[in-house]
Design an enzyme around this catalytic site. Structure first.
Site, short mmCIF file in Angstrom:
data_model
loop_
_atom_site.label_atom_id
_atom_site.label_comp_id
_atom_site.label_asym_id
_atom_site.label_seq_id
_atom_site.Cartn_x
_atom_site.Cartn_y
_atom_site.Cartn_z
N CYS A 29 16.44 13.09 19.86
CA CYS A 29 15.52 14.08 20.43
C CYS A 29 16.27 15.34 20.91
O CYS A 29 17.10 15.26 21.82
CB CYS A 29 14.79 13.41 21.59
SG CYS A 29 14.08 14.48 22.81
N CYS A 32 15.82 16.02 24.61
CA CYS A 32 16.60 15.08 25.42
C CYS A 32 18.03 15.57 25.57
O CYS A 32 18.62 15.46 26.64
CB CYS A 32 16.58 13.69 24.79
SG CYS A 32 14.93 12.97 24.67
#
Length: 104
Positions: A29, A32
């Site tokens: 991600c 993230c």
């Protein structure tokens, strides 16, 4: 920050009597990775809370149970109860995360 590797560890973390923040992430991600660039500083500012990270892809049942649709998501627990949820769309900057934590 503790990385959850078993469901039992997750249950122990969320059942603590102090505020516990769980960061739901994955390895692939981009948001993230952005969060990881500033979250350590925020954790230092909030040492009165327990922190853990959990990979959404490794624990899909927990993520579904907690309604984690986007990542990263920050969930706040105390005594096994989810008190707050900062969804991924609102967790993109340090200021957004700090405002969320101030609201607790």
């Amino acid at each position: 920050m503790k990385k959850i590797i078993t469901e039992q560890e997750y249950k122990e973390q969320i059942n603590q009597s102090e505020l516990t923040i769980g960061i739901f992430t994955t390895t692939w991600c981009p948001d993230c990775k952005r969060l990881s660039m500033f979250i350590d500083e925020i954790i230092e500012e909030n040492e009165d809370k327990e922190w853990f990270t959990i990979d959404r892809d490794e624990f899909p049942e927990i993520s579904e149970e907690q309604q984690v649709m986007g990542i990263p998501s920050l969930l706040v627990f105390k005594n096994g109860e989810k008190l707050a949820h900062l969804h991924s769309a609102n967790a993109k900057t340090p200021d957004q995360v700090r405002e969320f934590l101030k609201s607790l």
